[in-house]
Design an enzyme around this catalytic site. Structure first.
Site, mmCIF file in Angstrom:
data_model
loop_
_atom_site.group_PDB
_atom_site.id
_atom_site.type_symbol
_atom_site.label_atom_id
_atom_site.label_comp_id
_atom_site.label_asym_id
_atom_site.label_seq_id
_atom_site.Cartn_x
_atom_site.Cartn_y
_atom_site.Cartn_z
ATOM 1 N N ASP A 250 0.862 -1.273 0.077
ATOM 2 C CA ASP A 250 0.140 -0.042 0.115
ATOM 3 C C ASP A 250 1.061 1.179 -0.111
ATOM 4 O O ASP A 250 0.330 2.451 -0.505
ATOM 5 C CB ASP A 250 -1.099 0.050 1.178
ATOM 6 N N ARG B 96 9.809 17.453 21.529
ATOM 7 C CA ARG B 96 8.820 17.709 22.581
ATOM 8 C C ARG B 96 7.438 17.672 22.158
ATOM 9 O O ARG B 96 7.177 17.739 21.029
ATOM 10 C CB ARG B 96 9.305 19.202 23.045
#
Length: 315
Positions: free
Chosen positions: A95, A182
């Site tokens: 895919d 972060r």
């Protein structure tokens, strides 16, 4: 689309899709082949298709890397010709290969030969290569349309000189942790109204086609391909709300980052750059859908059952 992460194939994802879609029934003259270059089985299948297509009078075009790999350098064309000249793009792999072919040739009819593990989108088996060529030559096939998403990245405030780019996704748009690692702080607006402000590892926008990919791994729902809408799924959010939203075809979602944290943008698994607090992302249903050749008459539940192996005996 991690199966191309270590490949030397790098195609832009910003080719503009034609305003006028291809008719449902059309003669096929030119075919672009996109084999997974790191799978020998895919290369061998591409060689078989190439020989048979040329013997049937079809024109085959390839990117330079594949052309050299198949020892047909005369068939190499540039990225722009691949994007605009192929009537059909044949992906040979999994895919991820089909998503790659979609971005390389967004105006072509898509069909996938499965040499991968799942094959949710790539439906044609290696045993059916001859049948595939026969159908392309005769035009004996039907097509279906798949909803796509448009993600627009705007830098700065709207007005003269504002920079913006738009990419199209067949599977999903993901906004996640940036290079600094972060957790991003997202501010989300839906149809120009405040919805939620939160920290989360990522936000996934998935089409019905892509609902079985990252969205499903993040415990989002699976949508039938016939659903005219898309999903917003938070990934590991730091909030009591941790469910997906099913959004209608006219909905637009705006994402901004709060504070000094950055985020990475992925379109169908391809890294599309870093964004920060000066950027605004808008995600909505794209005007034009992707078009695929219908290979089998299996319904969506039956196909899903096979892919998820729900038909196997349970202990």
């Amino acid at each position: 689309m991690d199966e191309f992460a270590d490949s030397d194939q790098h195609l832009p994802i910003l080719f503009k899709m034609n305003e006028n879609p291809m008719p449902t029934h059309t003669a096929v003259n030119t075919v672009a082949l996109f084999p997974h270059i790191e799978r020998q089985q895919a290369i061998e299948a591409a060689a078989i298709l190439l020989a048979e297509m040329e013997s049937k009078g079809l024109r085959v075009i390839l990117d330079s890397g594949v052309a050299n790999l198949l020892e047909h350098p005369q068939l190499a064309v540039g990225a722009e010709e691949l994007a605009t000249k192929a009537d059909v793009a044949v992906a040979i792999g999994g895919d991820g290969t089909l998503l790659y072919a979609f971005h390389a040739a967004p105006n072509s009819l898509l069909v996938g030969v499965n040499c991968g593990d799942l094959g949710y989108l790539a439906e044609v088996s290696l045993d059916d290569l001859h049948l595939l060529v026969e159908r392309l030559v005769s035009g004996d096939f039907e097509t279906k349309e798949l909803l796509t998403l448009a993600v627009t990245t705007q830098v700065g405030t709207a007005g003269p000189g504002t920079e913006s780019t738009t990419a199209i996704a067949l599977n999903d748009v993901v906004i996640g942790k940036g290079s600094e690692g972060r957790v991003p702080k997202f501010v989300v607006r839906v149809d120009d109204r405040p919805f939620v402000s939160m920290l989360a590892d990522a936000i996934v926008f998935a089409t019905p086609t892509g609902s079985t990919a990252y969205n499903f791994s993040a415990r989002g729902p699976i949508l039938s391909p016939t659903i005219d809408g898309f999903l917003l799924t938070p990934v590991a959010p730091h909030t009591l709300w941790d469910r997906s939203l099913v959004l209608g075809p006219s909905t637009e979602v705006e994402i901004r980052l709060r504070g000094d944290r950055s985020a990475a943008l992925f379109v169908d698994g391809l890294h599309s750059g870093e964004i920060d607090g000066d950027c605004t992302l808008r995600v909505a249903v794209a005007e034009q859908s992707a078009r695929m050749i219908v290979w089998s008459d299996e319904g969506f539940p039956e196909r899903l059952k096979q892919i998820l192996r729900l038909d196997q005996p349970q202990d």
